[in-house]
Design a protein around this motif. Structure first.
Motif, PDB file in Angstrom:
ATOM      1  N   LYS A  42       0.992  -1.414  -0.305  1.00  0.00           N
ATOM      2  CA  LYS A  42       0.387  -0.135  -0.256  1.00  0.00           C
ATOM      3  C   LYS A  42       0.776   0.912   0.222  1.00  0.00           C
ATOM      4  O   LYS A  42       0.550   1.979  -0.793  1.00  0.00           O
ATOM      5  N   VAL A  43       1.885   1.217   0.986  1.00  0.00           N
ATOM      6  CA  VAL A  43       2.584   2.494   1.021  1.00  0.00           C
ATOM      7  C   VAL A  43       3.203   3.393  -0.035  1.00  0.00           C
ATOM      8  O   VAL A  43       3.791   3.942  -0.184  1.00  0.00           O
ATOM      9  N   SER A  44       4.329   1.733  -0.958  1.00  0.00           N
ATOM     10  CA  SER A  44       5.047   2.137  -1.999  1.00  0.00           C
ATOM     11  C   SER A  44       4.816   2.461  -3.189  1.00  0.00           C
ATOM     12  O   SER A  44       5.581   3.136  -4.104  1.00  0.00           O
ATOM     13  N   ARG A  45       3.085   2.528  -3.038  1.00  0.00           N
ATOM     14  CA  ARG A  45       2.747   3.436  -4.223  1.00  0.00           C
ATOM     15  C   ARG A  45       1.778   4.047  -4.029  1.00  0.00           C
ATOM     16  O   ARG A  45       0.785   5.078  -5.027  1.00  0.00           O
ATOM     17  N   ASN A  46       1.674   4.855  -2.688  1.00  0.00           N
ATOM     18  CA  ASN A  46       1.321   6.736  -2.657  1.00  0.00           C
ATOM     19  C   ASN A  46       2.421   7.554  -2.743  1.00  0.00           C
ATOM     20  O   ASN A  46       3.375   7.689  -3.235  1.00  0.00           O
ATOM     21  N   ARG A  47       1.677   8.567  -3.581  1.00  0.00           N
ATOM     22  CA  ARG A  47       2.161   9.393  -4.091  1.00  0.00           C
ATOM     23  C   ARG A  47       2.535   9.930  -2.898  1.00  0.00           C
ATOM     24  O   ARG A  47       2.790  10.400  -2.028  1.00  0.00           O
ATOM     25  N   ALA A  49       5.473   8.260  -1.957  1.00  0.00           N
ATOM     26  CA  ALA A  49       6.530   7.122  -1.772  1.00  0.00           C
ATOM     27  C   ALA A  49       7.512   7.682  -1.908  1.00  0.00           C
ATOM     28  O   ALA A  49       8.843   6.609  -1.003  1.00  0.00           O
ATOM     29  N   ARG A 107       7.028   4.155   7.729  1.00  0.00           N
ATOM     30  CA  ARG A 107       5.321   3.790   7.577  1.00  0.00           C
ATOM     31  C   ARG A 107       5.274   2.953   7.029  1.00  0.00           C
ATOM     32  O   ARG A 107       3.598   2.735   6.859  1.00  0.00           O
ATOM     33  N   GLU A 111       0.751   1.536   8.682  1.00  0.00           N
ATOM     34  CA  GLU A 111       0.122   1.369   8.064  1.00  0.00           C
ATOM     35  C   GLU A 111      -0.336   0.649   8.125  1.00  0.00           C
ATOM     36  O   GLU A 111      -1.455  -0.776   8.362  1.00  0.00           O
ATOM     37  N   THR A 134     -11.882   5.762   2.935  1.00  0.00           N
ATOM     38  CA  THR A 134     -11.777   4.738   1.768  1.00  0.00           C
ATOM     39  C   THR A 134     -13.611   5.094   1.208  1.00  0.00           C
ATOM     40  O   THR A 134     -14.842   5.222   2.012  1.00  0.00           O
ATOM     41  N   VAL A 215       1.624   8.480   8.082  1.00  0.00           N
ATOM     42  CA  VAL A 215       0.563   7.386   6.635  1.00  0.00           C
ATOM     43  C   VAL A 215      -1.033   7.378   7.957  1.00  0.00           C
ATOM     44  O   VAL A 215      -2.030   6.970   7.602  1.00  0.00           O
TER      45      VAL A 215
END
Length: 281
Positions: A42-47, A49, A107, A111, A134, A215
């Motif tokens: 999830k967090v590695s794909r966040n804007r 990251a 992070r 998460e 969400t 996060v």
């Protein structure tokens, strides 16, 4: 704990929360590397990251072994969140907004904790709350207003200045204790809150607030504001009862020690909340 057991336990949390029961055993859930693998995805794909924290590390080269080691540190109590790196971004009014950038490891832990907290709090949050949830946004708040409000004479906008920076840690931890019976899990959240800030390589302790950029911060902010939602709903229901009984005094809502008079025309309408700040769609 095995992945299947983790998933089954997570699935039971919403029902327990709706029933008003205090939930325990949450820290045990964080001993499973499954949550950290899920958190990493999830967090590695966040804007944002790719923006590093104080250690300068990125998500490049993340391994399952590193995630498992992170789970072990949380389980045995040796995990220590690093201070967030403060950066500044421009606001629409020309001023600068401070953001706190956690390290990659922090992070992922945030998460993992957020996944657990969301199972407890999302089911009990107000259906009129739309901020940082969400599938909800300022657009869904406007859609609710369009579909349910038949008219109004007043619209009251409340802007809580510096909200994220001024959340009282003790109050927030007490609020968490109302629904969570797990001192180790709450202690982990407290460590995150008090990790401190590095501003231009100068360390600053954090005595209040939860950093924008963290996060877990939006969910913690919503947990804090949930009390306001419940208070406003109680006031709305009480005013309807008074109106039916022929008693229609003005309602005073005290926010930041300043009384706000709520007109009669708004008393039967639900309050659609985004966040305690102006939102531009």
């Amino acid at each position: 704990m095995q992945t299947a057991m983790i998933l089954r336990r997570l699935e039971t949390l919403p029902a327990l929360s709706r029933a008003g029961k205090r939930v325990n055993g949450l820290h045990r859930l964080l001993r499973s590397s499954h949550l950290y693998e899920r958190a990493y995805v999830k967090v590695s794909r966040n804007r944002g990251a790719a923006t590093p924290g104080v250690d300068g590390q990125s998500f490049d080269g993340m391994t399952l072994e590193r995630l498992a080691n992170l789970a072990r540190q949380v389980a045995d109590g040796t995990y220590r969140p690093r201070p967030v790196r403060r950066v500044y971004i421009p606001k629409g009014n020309g001023k600068m907004r401070p953001l706190g950038i956690p390290t990659v490891d922090d992070r992922i832990v945030q998460e993992a904790a957020r996944i657990v907290l969301a199972q407890i709090y999302d089911p009990v949050f107000s259906r009129h709350s739309h901020g940082f949830r969400t599938g909800r946004s300022c657009h869904t708040a406007l859609e609710e207003i369009r579909n349910t409000w038949t008219g109004m004479k007043w619209l009251i906008e409340v802007d809580v200045r510096g909200f994220f920076d001024n959340i009282d840690h003790d109050i927030l931890l007490r609020l968490l204790s109302k629904r969570i019976d797990d001192p180790r899990f709450i202690g982990l959240i407290e460590k995150m809150l008090k990790a401190g800030v590095m501003d231009d390589w100068t360390f600053e302790r954090t005595y209040s607030g939860t950093p924008q950029g963290g996060v877990i911060s939006p969910l913690l902010a919503n947990i804090y504001l949930h009390e306001l939602d419940e208070f406003m709903e109680e006031m709305r229901v009480a005013s309807i009862r008074e109106k039916r009984a022929g008693q229609i005094p003005p309602i005073r809502v005290y926010l930041a020690r300043s009384p706000i008079i709520v007109p009669r025309s708004m008393r039967s309408a639900p309050v659609a909340r985004t966040m305690p700040r102006s939102v531009t769609c």
